[in-house]
Design an enzyme around this catalytic site. Structure first.
Site, short mmCIF file in Angstrom:
data_model
loop_
_atom_site.label_atom_id
_atom_site.label_comp_id
_atom_site.label_asym_id
_atom_site.label_seq_id
_atom_site.Cartn_x
_atom_site.Cartn_y
_atom_site.Cartn_z
N HIS A 1 -14.43 12.72 9.94
CA HIS A 1 -13.98 14.12 10.02
C HIS A 1 -15.05 15.01 9.39
CE1 HIS A 1 -11.79 17.74 9.71
NE2 HIS A 1 -11.48 17.63 8.44
N CYS B 1 -5.83 17.14 9.05
CA CYS B 1 -7.04 16.95 9.86
C CYS B 1 -7.17 15.51 10.33
CB CYS B 1 -8.28 17.34 9.06
SG CYS B 1 -8.28 19.08 8.62
N ASN C 1 -15.72 22.85 10.26
CA ASN C 1 -14.54 21.98 10.22
C ASN C 1 -13.53 22.47 11.26
OD1 ASN C 1 -12.14 20.69 9.65
ND2 ASN C 1 -12.25 20.96 7.43
O1 UT7 Z 1 -10.29 19.36 6.30
C1 UT7 Z 1 -10.18 19.35 4.92
C2 UT7 Z 1 -10.34 20.71 4.35
N1 UT7 Z 1 -11.22 21.02 3.30
C3 UT7 Z 1 -12.09 20.25 2.60
O2 UT7 Z 1 -12.24 19.09 2.80
C4 UT7 Z 1 -12.86 20.92 1.53
C5 UT7 Z 1 -13.37 19.99 0.45
N2 UT7 Z 1 -14.10 20.72 -0.56
C6 UT7 Z 1 -15.31 21.25 -0.36
O3 UT7 Z 1 -15.88 21.12 0.69
C7 UT7 Z 1 -15.98 21.97 -1.52
O4 UT7 Z 1 -15.23 21.79 -2.70
C8 UT7 Z 1 -16.18 23.50 -1.26
C9 UT7 Z 1 -17.26 23.71 -0.19
C10 UT7 Z 1 -14.88 24.11 -0.80
C11 UT7 Z 1 -16.65 24.19 -2.50
O5 UT7 Z 1 -17.84 23.59 -2.98
P1 UT7 Z 1 -18.03 23.29 -4.54
O6 UT7 Z 1 -19.36 22.72 -4.71
O7 UT7 Z 1 -16.83 22.44 -4.97
O8 UT7 Z 1 -18.01 24.73 -5.15
P2 UT7 Z 1 -16.99 25.35 -6.23
O9 UT7 Z 1 -15.64 25.52 -5.65
O10 UT7 Z 1 -17.15 24.61 -7.51
O11 UT7 Z 1 -17.65 26.75 -6.43
C12 UT7 Z 1 -18.90 26.91 -7.08
C13 UT7 Z 1 -19.17 28.39 -7.17
C14 UT7 Z 1 -18.00 29.19 -7.73
O12 UT7 Z 1 -18.53 30.24 -8.51
P3 UT7 Z 1 -18.56 30.08 -10.11
O13 UT7 Z 1 -17.13 29.87 -10.52
O14 UT7 Z 1 -19.43 28.89 -10.37
O15 UT7 Z 1 -19.13 31.39 -10.53
C15 UT7 Z 1 -17.38 29.79 -6.49
O16 UT7 Z 1 -16.71 31.01 -6.76
O17 UT7 Z 1 -19.42 28.90 -5.85
C16 UT7 Z 1 -18.58 30.04 -5.63
N3 UT7 Z 1 -18.28 30.08 -4.21
C17 UT7 Z 1 -19.07 30.70 -3.33
N4 UT7 Z 1 -20.23 31.37 -3.49
C18 UT7 Z 1 -20.80 31.85 -2.37
C19 UT7 Z 1 -17.22 29.54 -3.56
N5 UT7 Z 1 -17.33 29.80 -2.25
C20 UT7 Z 1 -18.47 30.51 -2.08
C21 UT7 Z 1 -19.11 31.06 -0.95
N6 UT7 Z 1 -20.28 31.73 -1.15
N7 UT7 Z 1 -18.63 30.94 0.30
#
Ligand code: UT7
Length: 335
Positions: free
Chosen positions: A262, A122, A292
């Site tokens: 970004h 990106c 994004n």
């Molecule tokens: O261009 C570069 C590309 N990408 C990035 O820069 C992404 C960088 N990372 C992020 O933006 C964040 O880490 C995310 C948005 C991807 C995730 O946010 P988070 O606060 O780190 O959430 P997490 O992965 O710790 O997930 C928390 C919970 C999990 O459930 P449990 O294990 O706590 O029960 C996930 O399964 O949220 C759940 N979860 C969702 N729930 C509802 C993950 N995605 C979703 C969703 N809807 N879309």
């Protein structure tokens, strides 16, 4: 320390035109919640995203790039024939061979113009802009067209709520011209950290693991991401590169009028604001509407800023990005 306006650009140039294109189809968080175990509330609070644009099956990323480029050329009052180099930042090419740039060159009628695709995650647009600047500085070219175009909607797994909610499609373009004067690139910091290679990948479809029935069955042609690791790295990387580019430019962070980061996650942007102690009103955010868009994210945000009449001649802009690889970097320029 000298006043920002007295610092000579080390690459005198002008961004004479900016253009963007977003496909008309809009996908809301509620639309996603129709087929995924997610909610508008989760997506908004964890990412800041409300809507994203999605490429229709009949469209291709090159077309988005062409439309963005046409707008940038119109603003610059330049014809395609004036362009001496075309650089296209993208992660997933139109075709593995010959990539995306020749399709854009063909669509714009650039029959003799050299072109190249650049893959730097990106951060691709920031890298491409820095490279265009270097070509201009060395006199290799006088006018370049730099495009970021991306359709990651074609490569996310629409069953994987942890990735598919984050991305949108779009393109942005700038015309960059040699121009003696106070405007130009003041500082560049390009960085790489290949120890972070595993954080964001599409495993299959390349030479290492060619597409096969097995790769399709196991979903290896979809984007895989280690979200938490990327989040932490993103904030550190964009902060480090922005500080380094400011030092190179001989500027304080307080001299920067606009930071265009970004747009990967609103929380990443907020953490960057905090880490660099930036006034939030100087930081451009449009992730709520476009999500994004990878290599297109910075030129799309820049185009909005310019279109809204917010950028004044002489102002200092910092464009900063991170992405797969991990590649990251910041370009600081005076408008
Ligand atoms: O261009 C570069 C590309 N990408 C990035 O820069 C992404 C960088 N990372 C992020 O933006 C964040 O880490 C995310 C948005 C991807 C995730 O946010 P988070 O606060 O780190 O959430 P997490 O992965 O710790 O997930 C928390 C919970 C999990 O459930 P449990 O294990 O706590 O029960 C996930 O399964 O949220 C759940 N979860 C969702 N729930 C509802 C993950 N995605 C979703 C969703 N809807 N879309």
């Amino acid at each position: 320390m000298p006043r920002p306006r007295t610092i000579k650009p080390f690459i005198p140039l002008r961004i004479s035109g900016v253009g963007a294109y977003l496909p008309p189809k809009l996908l809301t968080n509620d639309d996603l919640a129709q087929f995924l175990d997610t909610s508008d509330e989760w997506i908004r609070t964890r990412t800041g995203i409300r809507t994203r644009h999605i490429l229709s099956p009949e469209e291709v990323p090159a077309e988005m790039g062409i439309r963005a480029a046409e707008k940038a050329l119109a603003m610059a009052k330049r014809n395609p024939a004036d362009i001496e180099f075309l650089l296209v930042a993208t992660n997933m090419p139109e075709e593995p061979i010959p990539g995306t740039a020749p399709y854009i060159a063909q669509g714009l009628g650039l029959e003799k113009t050299p072109f190249a695709d650049i893959t730097a995650g990106c951060a691709g647009f920031v890298y491409a802009l820095a490279l265009a600047g270097a070509l201009i500085q060395t006199g290799v070219v006088g006018k370049a067209l730099v495009i970021g175009t991306e359709a990651l909607s074609r490569f996310v797994n629409w069953q994987d709520r942890a990735t598919c909610v984050l991305f949108g499609d779009g393109a942005g373009a700038v015309v960059v011209e040699a121009a003696p004067g106070p405007a130009g690139i003041l500082g560049v910091a390009l960085r790489g950290d290949a120890t972070k290679l595993d954080l964001l990948r599409i495993e299959a479809g390349g030479v290492r693991l060619p597409a096969s029935a097995e790769t399709v069955r196991t979903g290896k042609h979809f984007l895989q991401m280690e979200g938490k690791g990327l989040f932490r790295a993103a904030v550190r990387m964009m902060a480090e590169a922005t500080r380094a580019a400011a030092v190179q430019a001989g500027l304080r962070l307080t001299d920067i009028d606009w930071v265009i980061p970004h747009q990967a996650n609103l929380r990443i942007i907020e953490a960057l604001v905090k880490r660099l102690r930036l006034p939030p009103e100087k930081v451009v955010v449009n992730i709520d509407r476009v999500a994004n868009t990878s290599t297109a994210s910075i030129p799309i945000a820049l185009e909005e800023l310019v279109r809204d009449g917010k950028v004044e001649s002489g102002q200092i802009l910092a464009l900063t990005a991170f992405g797969a690889g991990a590649c990251y970097g910041t370009v600081i320029l005076r408008w």
